[in-house]
Scaffold this motif. Structure first.
Motif, PDB file in Angstrom:
ATOM      1  N   LEU A  68       0.799  -1.162  -0.019  1.00 32.81           N
ATOM      2  CA  LEU A  68      -0.024  -0.059   0.096  1.00 32.81           C
ATOM      3  C   LEU A  68       0.709   1.227   0.120  1.00 32.81           C
ATOM      4  O   LEU A  68       1.794   1.313   0.705  1.00 32.81           O
TER       5      LEU A  68
ATOM      6  N   GLU B 197      -6.003   4.614  -1.033  1.00 34.62           N
ATOM      7  CA  GLU B 197      -4.659   4.628  -1.137  1.00 34.62           C
ATOM      8  C   GLU B 197      -4.100   3.888  -2.319  1.00 34.62           C
ATOM      9  O   GLU B 197      -4.466   2.505  -2.466  1.00 34.62           O
TER      10      GLU B 197
ATOM     11  N   GLN C 207      -1.608   1.693  -4.613  1.00 35.10           N
ATOM     12  CA  GLN C 207      -0.786   0.293  -4.374  1.00 35.10           C
ATOM     13  C   GLN C 207       0.491   0.434  -5.206  1.00 35.10           C
ATOM     14  O   GLN C 207       0.251   0.883  -6.478  1.00 35.10           O
TER      15      GLN C 207
END
Length: 171
Positions: A19, A162, A164
């Motif tokens: 992440l 978020e 990756q």
């Protein structure tokens, strides 16, 4: 210089998925701005009703903003003050499902932080079911949340998941 490999000659391939973004990269997140751990898009020119704003965010693989923590609220408000932003924005907040029970539409979670301006939400004229950020009851009051008619034309803030990072190590 471009290298070419023969896949049959490769030994070990290790995949890494994490992440976030690596700190040593120059990858841009535009049009999203990184604030704290989140990524946000502030629409500062076009105004839309709540439904069209929601659709616009979804077309960017994002959602209208939901304030999950007091920290997130503070970071967004600090950012807005730093850039002298006085606009009103749609959030994902709504009570369209059940009058008086405001939830973040993007997550389904109840709005249980004290983000409302004084005397809000008030469902003025029984016609306010979508929640905005940036409304002020007076010139001296702090920005806060207000329930508003979903057909009002406002700017909007989209919140992206978020990103990756995928990496491959080839031995």
């Amino acid at each position: 210089m471009v290298s070419s490999w023969n896949c049959n000659e490769m030994g070990l391939i290790i995949e890494l998925c994490l992440l976030g973004l690596p700190t040593n990269t120059d990858v841009t997140t535009a049009p999203f701005v990184k604030i704290g751990k989140g990524f946000y898009y502030f629409e500062n020119t076009t105004t839309k009703n709540w439904f069209d704003a929601f659709t616009s965010c979804r077309q960017m693989n994002a959602d209208l903003i939901s304030f999950e923590t007091q920290s997130e609220w503070s970071l967004i408000m600090d950012y807005r003050r730093a850039v002298k932003d006085t606009n009103r924005y749609w959030t994902s907040g709504t009570d369209l499902g059940a009058e008086g029970s405001h939830v973040w539409f993007a997550t389904g979670k109840p709005i249980n932080l004290n983000l409302w301006t004084i005397n809000n939400p008030d469902n003025y004229k029984n016609n306010e079911h979508c929640d905005e950020l940036g409304w002020r009851p007076s010139k001296t009051a702090e920005d806060g949340m207000n329930d508003c008619s979903c057909s009002a034309k406002l700017r909007y803030i989209c919140e992206a998941p978020e990103p990756q990072t995928a990496s491959f190590i080839i031995w």
